[in-house]
Design a protein around this motif. Structure first.
Motif, mmCIF file in Angstrom:
data_model
loop_
_atom_site.group_PDB
_atom_site.id
_atom_site.type_symbol
_atom_site.label_atom_id
_atom_site.label_comp_id
_atom_site.label_asym_id
_atom_site.label_seq_id
_atom_site.Cartn_x
_atom_site.Cartn_y
_atom_site.Cartn_z
ATOM 1 N N ILE A 42 0.844 -1.206 0.000
ATOM 2 C CA ILE A 42 0.000 0.000 0.000
ATOM 3 C C ILE A 42 0.870 1.244 0.000
ATOM 4 N N GLU A 43 1.954 1.201 0.785
ATOM 5 C CA GLU A 43 2.868 2.350 0.832
ATOM 6 C C GLU A 43 3.504 2.584 -0.530
ATOM 7 N N VAL A 44 3.880 1.466 -1.189
ATOM 8 C CA VAL A 44 4.509 1.591 -2.511
ATOM 9 C C VAL A 44 3.502 2.133 -3.519
ATOM 10 N N PHE A 45 2.315 1.557 -3.538
ATOM 11 C CA PHE A 45 1.310 1.972 -4.518
ATOM 12 C C PHE A 45 0.708 3.337 -4.190
ATOM 13 N N ALA A 46 0.795 3.734 -2.949
ATOM 14 C CA ALA A 46 0.283 5.059 -2.572
ATOM 15 C C ALA A 46 1.143 6.151 -3.199
ATOM 16 N N ASP A 47 2.415 5.835 -3.440
ATOM 17 C CA ASP A 47 3.338 6.799 -4.044
ATOM 18 C C ASP A 47 3.277 6.651 -5.563
ATOM 19 N N LEU A 48 2.160 7.046 -6.172
ATOM 20 C CA LEU A 48 1.976 6.935 -7.612
ATOM 21 C C LEU A 48 2.998 7.751 -8.382
ATOM 22 N N GLN A 49 3.319 8.893 -7.859
ATOM 23 C CA GLN A 49 4.293 9.747 -8.532
ATOM 24 C C GLN A 49 5.663 9.057 -8.569
ATOM 25 N N GLY A 50 6.026 8.381 -7.486
ATOM 26 C CA GLY A 50 7.293 7.644 -7.442
ATOM 27 C C GLY A 50 7.291 6.486 -8.431
ATOM 28 N N LEU A 51 6.170 5.769 -8.501
ATOM 29 C CA LEU A 51 6.056 4.670 -9.453
ATOM 30 C C LEU A 51 6.153 5.181 -10.889
ATOM 31 N N GLN A 52 5.492 6.282 -11.166
ATOM 32 C CA GLN A 52 5.526 6.848 -12.509
ATOM 33 C C GLN A 52 6.935 7.307 -12.870
ATOM 34 N N SER A 53 7.634 7.900 -11.918
ATOM 35 C CA SER A 53 9.004 8.348 -12.217
ATOM 36 C C SER A 53 9.924 7.148 -12.435
ATOM 37 N N ASP A 54 9.714 6.063 -11.651
ATOM 38 C CA ASP A 54 10.508 4.842 -11.865
ATOM 39 C C ASP A 54 10.247 4.273 -13.260
#
Length: 163
Positions: A42-54
């Motif tokens: 949930i913590e990982v997916f909550a950071d959508l901006q981080g996922l998109q930048s990755d």
């Protein structure tokens, strides 16, 4: 006696309760692990901006790798074409050379002569085997000598018996 039976039933119930408690404890630990894993996800997916930048970084790296490989492919293709042209040129030059032509003709003649030599060697070996009569002649002479000896003995017995 009824107390013993009652005691036995209670002991069995106690064993069943302890087994059930063990199962519940292990199930609880499993659920805690699942909750912990889900919390992290949930913590990982909550950071959508981080996922998109990755994801963008991965796309950029893959695009760079693709570009590098395309350039490398083109360079290899160009080099291959250059080498093929050089090969064809050298081949044409060699085929036009009189010495090369003569060498090719001499090689074909040599192969032909080698084949003829092989056939002749086989023919000679076969004829030598057919013409090797000394052994047969020696055998015939030995048999004739034995026959003559027997004949002489036989005749000496007939001549000696008639006198």
């Amino acid at each position: 006696k009824t107390l013993d039976v009652e005691n036995t039933k209670l002991q069995l119930d106690l064993v069943k309760v302890e087994e059930l408690e063990g199962k519940i404890t292990s199930e609880l630990a499993s659920l805690k692990d699942s909750i912990s894993t889900m919390t992290k996800e949930i913590e990982v997916f909550a950071d959508l901006q981080g996922l998109q930048s990755d994801e963008e970084e991965k796309k950029r790296l893959l695009a760079e790798e693709k570009e590098r490989l395309v350039k490398r492919k083109e360079a290899a293709k160009t080099r291959t074409q250059t080498l093929a042209a050089e090969y064809e040129s050298a081949k044409a030059q060699l085929e036009g050379n009189d010495t090369h032509t003569q060498l090719g003709n001499l090689q074909r003649k040599w192969q032909h002569h080698e084949q003829n030599n092989f056939v002749m060697k086989e023919y000679i070996a076969a004829r030598q085997t057919e013409g090797n009569y000394q052994q047969v002649a020696a055998e015939v002479a030995s048999i004739m000598e034995d026959y003559n000896t027997l004949l002489c003995q036989s005749l000496s017995g007939v001549v000696g018996g008639a006198s």
